[in-house]
Design a protein around this motif. Sequence first.
Motif, PDB file in Angstrom:
ATOM      1  N   GLU A  16       0.829  -1.207   0.000  1.00  0.00           N
ATOM      2  CA  GLU A  16       0.000   0.000   0.000  1.00  0.00           C
ATOM      3  C   GLU A  16       0.864   1.258   0.000  1.00  0.00           C
ATOM      4  O   GLU A  16       0.590   2.214  -0.742  1.00  0.00           O
ATOM      5  N   ARG A  26       1.020   4.014  -3.225  1.00  0.00           N
ATOM      6  CA  ARG A  26       0.788   5.451  -3.057  1.00  0.00           C
ATOM      7  C   ARG A  26       2.032   6.243  -3.441  1.00  0.00           C
ATOM      8  O   ARG A  26       1.939   7.315  -4.046  1.00  0.00           O
ATOM      9  N   TYR A  27       3.174   5.731  -3.050  1.00  0.00           N
ATOM     10  CA  TYR A  27       4.458   6.352  -3.410  1.00  0.00           C
ATOM     11  C   TYR A  27       4.571   6.513  -4.922  1.00  0.00           C
ATOM     12  O   TYR A  27       4.862   7.602  -5.429  1.00  0.00           O
ATOM     13  N   ASP A  34       2.234   6.375  -7.267  1.00  0.00           N
ATOM     14  CA  ASP A  34       1.208   7.259  -7.820  1.00  0.00           C
ATOM     15  C   ASP A  34       1.580   8.728  -7.618  1.00  0.00           C
ATOM     16  O   ASP A  34       1.453   9.555  -8.539  1.00  0.00           O
ATOM     17  N   ASP A  35       2.050   9.063  -6.421  1.00  0.00           N
ATOM     18  CA  ASP A  35       2.431  10.445  -6.135  1.00  0.00           C
ATOM     19  C   ASP A  35       3.685  10.845  -6.912  1.00  0.00           C
ATOM     20  O   ASP A  35       3.780  11.965  -7.431  1.00  0.00           O
TER      21      ASP A  35
END
Length: 236
Positions: A209, A213-214, A216-217
Amino acid sequence: MVTTETEVGELAEDRPLLTRTSTAERVADILRTRIAEGYFPPGQRLSEDSIGKALGVSRNTLREAFRLLTHERLLVHVLNRGVFLKVLTVADVEDIYRTRRLVECAVVRHLGEPPFAVDALDAAVTAGENAAGEEDWKRVSTANIHFHRELVALAGSPRTDELMRSVLAELRLAFHVVSDPRLLHEPYLLRNREIVQALAAGDRAAGEELLARYLDDSRANLVAAYGHFAQEAGLD
């Protein structure tokens, strides 16, 4: 812009990696590593004479290595002009991140049972933190590339390792055009550390998770930073 003998002089340090029976694959691996470490900027023409002399290899061997790296989308051959480092488009950057998300998250998801071998990951994060302390953002970027290579290496798959070596080297070409590398890399040092901590605790789900997120950002930030350059260069 073309490579000069001075610029490629450090390649002579890589000669021990070659043997008397050296192959184009070994030369390609050296150049790929140098690209991933930020040694060559996008758009630069590679000098056959300078690089061949630095590595002590024949013109034919070097041309075959160039051909292999062109197939990996790291180089482009321009008729009657030579071989150049690829200049990425925004679409290239987006596609690189799609590939990274598919591969890296799958690696974490299928790690098996803990404990996981995170020592190399931890060392890469520490190297990045030390480089940031010295405000050496090129080294921070290199440490981040190493972190993700070591992450993928947890899968124990030579094929996956080979794929990601090319993908991450291609990504490094995008980093060159970002005007403020500190903003691009510094926020992710802590996030790398959090991923290592989750995996050290044996929590694959949390690690995946955090990684998703890493990525995507990171994609959003790099595309935003890269977009201005690409628009000016007519690459979007």
